[in-house]
Design an enzyme around this catalytic site. Structure first.
Site, PDB file in Angstrom:
ATOM      1  N   LYS A 129      -3.342 -31.065 -30.111  1.00  0.00           N
ATOM      2  CA  LYS A 129      -2.560 -30.491 -29.003  1.00  0.00           C
ATOM      3  C   LYS A 129      -3.265 -29.252 -28.457  1.00  0.00           C
ATOM      4  O   LYS A 129      -3.413 -29.085 -27.246  1.00  0.00           O
ATOM      5  CB  LYS A 129      -1.143 -30.131 -29.481  1.00  0.00           C
ATOM      6  CG  LYS A 129      -0.261 -31.366 -29.682  1.00  0.00           C
ATOM      7  CD  LYS A 129       0.988 -31.067 -30.492  1.00  0.00           C
ATOM      8  CE  LYS A 129       1.722 -32.365 -30.819  1.00  0.00           C
ATOM      9  NZ  LYS A 129       2.805 -32.194 -31.793  1.00  0.00           N
ATOM     10  N   GLN A 187       6.752 -27.710 -34.540  1.00  0.00           N
ATOM     11  CA  GLN A 187       6.229 -28.940 -35.131  1.00  0.00           C
ATOM     12  C   GLN A 187       7.159 -29.431 -36.246  1.00  0.00           C
ATOM     13  O   GLN A 187       7.491 -28.677 -37.156  1.00  0.00           O
ATOM     14  CB  GLN A 187       4.808 -28.671 -35.672  1.00  0.00           C
ATOM     15  CG  GLN A 187       4.107 -29.893 -36.232  1.00  0.00           C
ATOM     16  CD  GLN A 187       3.796 -30.960 -35.187  1.00  0.00           C
ATOM     17  OE1 GLN A 187       3.424 -30.652 -34.059  1.00  0.00           O
ATOM     18  NE2 GLN A 187       3.980 -32.222 -35.556  1.00  0.00           N
ATOM     19  N   ASP A 236       9.529 -30.570 -26.082  1.00  0.00           N
ATOM     20  CA  ASP A 236       9.698 -31.959 -26.524  1.00  0.00           C
ATOM     21  C   ASP A 236      11.162 -32.387 -26.442  1.00  0.00           C
ATOM     22  O   ASP A 236      11.557 -33.370 -27.086  1.00  0.00           O
ATOM     23  CB  ASP A 236       9.171 -32.108 -27.959  1.00  0.00           C
ATOM     24  CG  ASP A 236       8.569 -33.495 -28.226  1.00  0.00           C
ATOM     25  OD1 ASP A 236       8.616 -34.349 -27.324  1.00  0.00           O
ATOM     26  OD2 ASP A 236       8.064 -33.726 -29.339  1.00  0.00           O
TER      27      ASP A 236
END
Ligand code: NAP
Length: 306
Positions: A52, A96, A119
């Protein structure tokens, strides 16, 4: 049977995103900023986080990686999250997952600013998706939708089966397919008669995390097969069960290969399928960059409208 080439579609999304970043810089003097917060040292997470950061850099996005020890307290994690929520140079935040055992993921997710939610973890963003007025979408299902659109596969009217109901993949995927007028069955570990459901499905999205879980016998001839699963196979016996012989050389060389949830022998029955690797994976990272730029653009219009 045609391959749905995630790498190629991801490249075009990256090019689009890089152009948007350049435009934001030249016209507004703004550099989109992404903060990735990672607690612990899970090897898979480390590799995802690395890719990423590298892609963000390549596209001109400013990326900040905050690495925290596995024994970080919830209070400290929330303090850092609040700092990123308040930082005007950060437009998107990704925590994460999975978090180390002992840290309640919901306690963290609830505190991500929904306007910086890279996200779409936050319940407000997930609720908006259910109401078909989403503003930001989880990267993996969004990548799947982009892939289907790229290949002009319209889910409207299709019988779709989504296998796996995580809040990041299966559930939003089912909602997004329903929003696009598919008739969706959302399957999970307690589903009865899974094989019969799959045999009726014109579109299958697998997000289970078990190699070769969906066999050729479970697939309807002519189906579209989308495989989200990422499974590391490092035992010879598993390789023989789940992986095509063409990967044997690579398996011997590296000691492991990645394979999906849909058995490769099922591909012959499909009109379209995603390979693993090279299907949904590259799209997930590309959509994170896309979401970062979208959130940055939205923050500008909110500031301007205020
Ligand atoms: P997850 O949270 O572990 O969820 C797995 C889902 O599979 C659960 O809903 C579970 O059902 C269901 N399941 C387990 N056994 C089953 C069975 N026998 N029959 C039917 N359903 C069953 O996983 P996730 O985070 O959604 O990820 C799923 C897979 O996708 C993993 O391999 C992950 O590595 C991969 N992934 C890939 C990407 C990418 O970019 N390609 C992104 C995210 C995830 P219950 O709810 O009943 O337990």
């Amino acid at each position: 049977m045609a391959v749905l080439d995630g790498r190629q579609v991801a490249e075009s999304i990256q090019a689009e995103t890089a152009a948007e970043v350049a435009k934001l810089k030249s016209e507004r003097g703004i550099v989109p900023g992404l903060a990735v917060i990672m607690a612990g040292d899970d090897p898979a997470s480390r590799s995802y986080v690395g890719s990423k950061s590298r892609l963000a850099e390549k596209l001109g996005i400013r990326s900040e990686l905050v690495k925290l020890p596995a024994d970080v307290s919830l209070a400290e994690l929330l303090r850092i999250l609040a700092e990123k929520n308040a930082d005007p140079g950060i437009h998107a935040i990704l925590v994460q997952m999975p978090l180390p055992a002992g840290l309640d993921p919901w306690a963290v997710i609830d505190r991500i600013d929904p306007a910086k939610d890279a996200d779409a973890f936050h319940p407000a963003n997930q609720g908006l998706i259910l109401q078909n007025r989403g503003r930001v979408y989880p990267c993996t299902p969004l990548g799947v939708m982009r892939l289907l659109d790229h290949y002009a596969i319209d889910p409207a009217g299709m019988n779709a089966a989504v296998v796996g109901r995580s809040f990041l993949v299966g559930k939003p995927m089912a909602a997004m397919l329903s929003n696009r007028n598919a008739t969706v069955t959302l399957c999970h570990s307690r589903t009865l008669g899974l094989a019969a459901i799959l045999r009726e499905a014109q579109l299958v999205v697998a997000a289970v995390g078990k190699p070769g879980f969906i066999s050729a016998e479970m697939v309807k001839p002519g189906a579209v097969l989308v495989d989200v699963g990422i499974n590391h196979v490092d035992k010879e016996a598993d390789f023989e069960k789940f992986c095509p012989p063409s990967l044997y050389e690579s398996f011997k060389k590296k000691g492991s290969v990645i394979t999906g949830d849909i058995h490769y022998q099922a591909f012959a029955k499909a009109t379209h399928y995603t390979p693993v690797p090279g299907g949904v994976g590259p799209l997930t990272v590309a959509m994170l960059m896309h979401n970062t730029v979208e959130l940055c653009k939205r923050s500008i219009s909110v500031t301007r409208d205020a």
